[in-house]
Design a protein around this motif. Structure first.
Motif, PDB file in Angstrom:
ATOM      1  N   ARG A  30       0.832  -1.204   0.000  1.00  0.00           N
ATOM      2  CA  ARG A  30       0.000   0.000   0.000  1.00  0.00           C
ATOM      3  C   ARG A  30       0.868   1.257   0.000  1.00  0.00           C
ATOM      4  O   ARG A  30       1.916   1.286   0.634  1.00  0.00           O
ATOM      5  CB  ARG A  30      -0.917   0.014   1.227  1.00  0.00           C
ATOM      6  N   LEU A  31       0.372   2.262  -0.710  1.00  0.00           N
ATOM      7  CA  LEU A  31       1.060   3.552  -0.737  1.00  0.00           C
ATOM      8  C   LEU A  31       0.923   4.202   0.635  1.00  0.00           C
ATOM      9  O   LEU A  31      -0.187   4.334   1.152  1.00  0.00           O
ATOM     10  CB  LEU A  31       0.440   4.444  -1.818  1.00  0.00           C
ATOM     11  N   ARG A  32       2.036   4.573   1.241  1.00  0.00           N
ATOM     12  CA  ARG A  32       2.009   5.110   2.597  1.00  0.00           C
ATOM     13  C   ARG A  32       2.362   6.580   2.668  1.00  0.00           C
ATOM     14  O   ARG A  32       1.998   7.268   3.625  1.00  0.00           O
ATOM     15  CB  ARG A  32       3.022   4.345   3.469  1.00  0.00           C
ATOM     16  N   LEU A  33       3.164   7.038   1.687  1.00  0.00           N
ATOM     17  CA  LEU A  33       3.817   8.322   1.895  1.00  0.00           C
ATOM     18  C   LEU A  33       4.230   8.908   0.560  1.00  0.00           C
ATOM     19  O   LEU A  33       4.606   8.173  -0.351  1.00  0.00           O
ATOM     20  CB  LEU A  33       5.065   8.048   2.763  1.00  0.00           C
ATOM     21  N   LEU A  34       4.147  10.222   0.462  1.00  0.00           N
ATOM     22  CA  LEU A  34       4.734  10.935  -0.675  1.00  0.00           C
ATOM     23  C   LEU A  34       5.821  11.854  -0.125  1.00  0.00           C
ATOM     24  O   LEU A  34       5.572  12.651   0.778  1.00  0.00           O
ATOM     25  CB  LEU A  34       3.679  11.761  -1.412  1.00  0.00           C
ATOM     26  N   ILE A  35       7.026  11.704  -0.647  1.00  0.00           N
ATOM     27  CA  ILE A  35       8.143  12.533  -0.173  1.00  0.00           C
ATOM     28  C   ILE A  35       8.396  13.645  -1.182  1.00  0.00           C
ATOM     29  O   ILE A  35       8.755  13.375  -2.321  1.00  0.00           O
ATOM     30  CB  ILE A  35       9.432  11.705  -0.014  1.00  0.00           C
ATOM     31  N   PRO A  36       8.241  14.904  -0.763  1.00  0.00           N
ATOM     32  CA  PRO A  36       8.573  16.003  -1.671  1.00  0.00           C
ATOM     33  C   PRO A  36      10.080  16.219  -1.700  1.00  0.00           C
ATOM     34  O   PRO A  36      10.788  15.795  -0.784  1.00  0.00           O
ATOM     35  CB  PRO A  36       7.866  17.203  -1.030  1.00  0.00           C
TER      36      PRO A  36
END
Lengths: 205, 192
Positions: free
Chosen positions: A180-186
């Motif tokens: 599962r997608l947990r996080l988006l890092i900019p």
């Protein structure tokens, strides 16, 4: 008819409130970890799409899950923000405790498969970290991943057939062991902040 | 980070302003300095009170230049970053750049911009460098000189020689060492 509809709406509202309340209660119990990146609530991703790794072999993410997988969609002719993001991820990997580094796999998927062959991707990612995996594929295969994952990339106007630029996402997607997608890092976070977020994902799934 | 850079720009500008008031041109620190050729050179013995008759000039200094190392694929692109300061009395504008020895097929001025969560890059006509210590920072994730279609890999230890074109100052030479580049650091010590 309208009364029935109103009743359904009310019921829906109550359900939404109950779910939100539940989530809030869950989150507020104990001090929740505050991500530096953008936390995603369990978004399911298609993981069985076939891409091609640097050796020209098929790569299917569902066969290769690790406690955390960081996926970046970029292209090798990008001179500024793509190499910077790769540097950030390499530094973040180095900032992890040594025994946790292999729990992270970093994938860069090209949004420009016409120019970025598997060999080009391999040379590119190895420049930043030997453990990084560069992925290409057929234009259709790459398009399928982007569609399934909601990734937007398009060719910028101007330039020539040989020399053109692409727009692509500004964030790195982080997937837990459960896929599962947990996080988006900019881009722009410190390696230490990214490493802390990655550890959290590793421990949470 | 941003504040740090502004502080650095100030720290840089103050000694430069001091130096300018002492001598017309002292270029022994390796930084590129350009004296506009179209304007008469200022008389170093002139009294500061004769200012009203002075013709405004641009005085461009380039520091902290570096070019990004490349992985070694065919037909690569790279970027050059630097801090440009104008200690003159006339506004100036960077309007172009070229590299030595046919190192790149094309050299353009580009900006990276984030729009709707998308990273986009576009060519720009130029950037202003205001007078009286004004600065133009070419930095990662922002403005950069873009080298398109490199004819050889850029390896750490190499130097990229380039010529910047300014509206007022004319041509300014820059030697940019090739570096791997660095991400943001917790304790920004002024590294690239």
């Amino acid at each position: 008819m309208t009364q029935a509809r109103a009743a359904w709406l009310a019921l829906g509202g109550v359900l939404v409130a109950a779910v939100l309340g539940g989530v809030f209660a869950l989150v507020s119990r104990g001090e929740p970890y505050e991500y530096s990146g953008y936390a995603i609530e369990n978004s399911e991703l298609a993981l069985d799409i076939q891409l091609t790794d640097g050796a020209g072999e098929p790569f299917v993410l569902s066969d290769r899950m690790t406690p955390a997988t960081a996926v970046y969609f970029g292209y090798t002719h990008c001179p500024d923000v793509c190499p910077l993001t790769m540097l950030e991820l390499a530094a973040a990997r180095d900032a992890l405790p040594e025994e946790r580094r292999d729990d992270l796999q970093v994938l860069m998927v090209t949004v420009d498969p016409e120019r970025d062959t598997p060999e080009v991707m391999d040379t590119y990612v190895s420049h930043f970290d030997d453990s990084f995996i560069g992925l290409s594929g057929t234009p259709d295969g790459v398009r399928e991943v982007m569609q399934e994952w909601g990734i937007v990339a398009f060719r910028e106007e101007g330039g020539s057939d040989r020399s053109y630029f692409m727009s692509h996402p500004s964030t790195v997607s982080v997937i837990g062991a459960d896929g599962r997608l947990r996080l988006l890092i900019p881009t722009g976070l410190t390696p230490e902040a990214i490493a802390a977020d990655l550890l959290q994902v590793m421990d949470a799934s | 980070m941003r504040l740090n850079r502004i502080m650095r720009a100030f720290a840089l500008a103050i000694p430069l302003l001091a130096a300018v008031s002492l001598v017309a041109c002292s270029d022994d620190d390796g930084d590129a300095t350009a004296e506009p050729t179209a304007q008469p050179a200022a008389d170093p013995t002139a009294d500061a009170t004769t200012e009203p008759t002075a013709v405004p000039t641009s005085e461009i200094t380039v520091t902290d230049a570096w070019a990004r190392a490349t992985p070694g694929n065919p037909d690569e692109n790279s970027a050059v970053y630097m801090l440009i300061t104008n200690d003159g009395t006339a506004d100036d504008r960077l309007i172009g750049a070229a590299v030595d020895d046919g190192l790149a097929t094309t050299v353009e001025l580009h900006e990276t911009a984030m729009e709707d969560g998308q990273m986009r890059m576009r060519q720009v006509e130029g950037w202003d460098v205001p007078r009286d210590g004004g600065t133009l920072e070419l930095a990662q994730r922002a403005n950069h000189v873009m080298l398109i279609g490199l004819t050889k890999q850029l390896v750490e230890g190499d130097t990229v020689g380039l010529t910047l074109q300014f509206e007022q100052a004319g041509e300014v030479r820059v030697e940019a060492p090739v570096e791997q580049g660095m991400p943001m650091q917790m304790d920004d010590d002024g590294g690239s």
